[in-house]
Scaffold this active site. Structure first.
Site, PDB file in Angstrom:
ATOM      1  CE  LYS A  46      38.651  32.430  39.650  1.00  0.00           C
ATOM      2  NZ  LYS A  46      40.060  33.179  39.946  1.00  0.00           N
ATOM      3  CE1 TYR A  83      35.223  33.241  40.357  1.00  0.00           C
ATOM      4  CE2 TYR A  83      34.205  31.413  41.389  1.00  0.00           C
ATOM      5  CZ  TYR A  83      35.317  32.265  41.178  1.00  0.00           C
ATOM      6  OH  TYR A  83      36.125  31.996  42.008  1.00  0.00           O
TER       7      TYR A  83
END
Length: 271
Positions: A173, A169
């Site tokens: 990002k 994740y």
């Protein structure tokens, strides 16, 4: 009387991905209340329909005569063909988009490297990164032609600061952060604006997905502090969009008052 002028949003057309819940849904409703037209995109058609109804109600409540046109399109941003066919599903009167909100994204699990499901790695990158890039490419072409537009990307504190259990994740990002920064620099000779909103701890369905449907585990993350809500982030998005054309809010890092970084939060004295 409002302290900040939001009349610049009246009649604008906004396209929002991941609009079926959480930040995306709250953002759609707030833009509707501000007199904008909204195209709502998400995978869940039933949930989209409910948000569209909320948009209609919010616009009616505002009393504004302009704007108030809404379209819901079932679309998975990880599917390039669906993106390529997007305009065939959008009414002609809403195809001239002014603001793109790239909100679609998710995270699954807290596994460490070596134990991560490869399929989930591909799914997170396909949605969080590749889908965002594909949507931006589609809209930026039009923005360049008309020399106007605003790209608002949903980043995260995870795009600034990595943490254990979030390798994939945070990688997605960080990619969003880099892409947004490059786009900002590439468009510096145009009137097109680029904004990255970087939330900290926000309590939405996003957290439940991370824990694969375990609501109790998701809620435990926020025990002892008051997290941000989807509405809180929606207000930052709409505020950035409503600035004068010469003002570009490049980045907005938003924490709950008791969070200071990805790994630092205060949940009260030790028990």
């Amino acid at each position: 009387m409002s302290v900040f002028n939001a009349t610049r949003l009246i009649g604008k057309t906004v396209l929002i991905t991941g609009a079926s819940s959480g930040i995306g849904a709250a953002t759609a409703v707030l833009f509707a209340k501000g007199g904008a037209n909204v195209i709502l995109l998400a995978r869940r058609a039933d949930a989209l329909a409910k948000v569209a109804e909320q948009c209609v109600a919010a616009h009616k409540e505002s009393g504004l005569q302009q704007g108030g046109k809404f379209a819901s399109v079932q679309l998975d941003v990880s599917d390039k063909k669906q993106i390529a066919d997007l305009w065939t599903k959008v009414p002609q009167e809403l195809r001239d988009v002014d603001i793109l909100v790239n909100n679609a994204g998710f995270v699954k699990g807290l596994e460490h490297v070596g134990d991560i499901n490869e399929q989930e790695v591909e799914e997170m990158f396909a949605t969080n990164v590749l889908g965002l890039i594909s949507m931006t490419q589609l809209l930026v072409r039009d923005f360049k032609k008309k020399q106007s537009g605003h790209v608002i990307n949903l980043g995260s504190i995870a795009g600034i600061e990595p943490y254990a259990g979030g390798s994939i994740y945070t990688a997605t990002k960080h990619a969003v952060n880099a892409f947004s920064g490059s786009l900002l620099r590439e468009l510096v000779n145009t009137p097109i604006r680029v904004t990255e909103i970087q939330p900290g701890m926000v309590e939405t369905e996003f957290s439940i997905v991370r824990f694969r449907g375990n609501v109790d585990a998701a809620k435990k993350v926020y025990e002892g502090l008051e997290p941000l809500t989807g509405q809180d982030i929606a207000e930052e998005i709409v505020w950035a969009a409503a600035r004068p054309p010469h003002v570009n809010i490049a980045q907005v890092l938003v924490f709950p008052v008791n969070q200071a970084s990805a790994g630092i939060k205060y949940t009260g004295p030790p028990k």
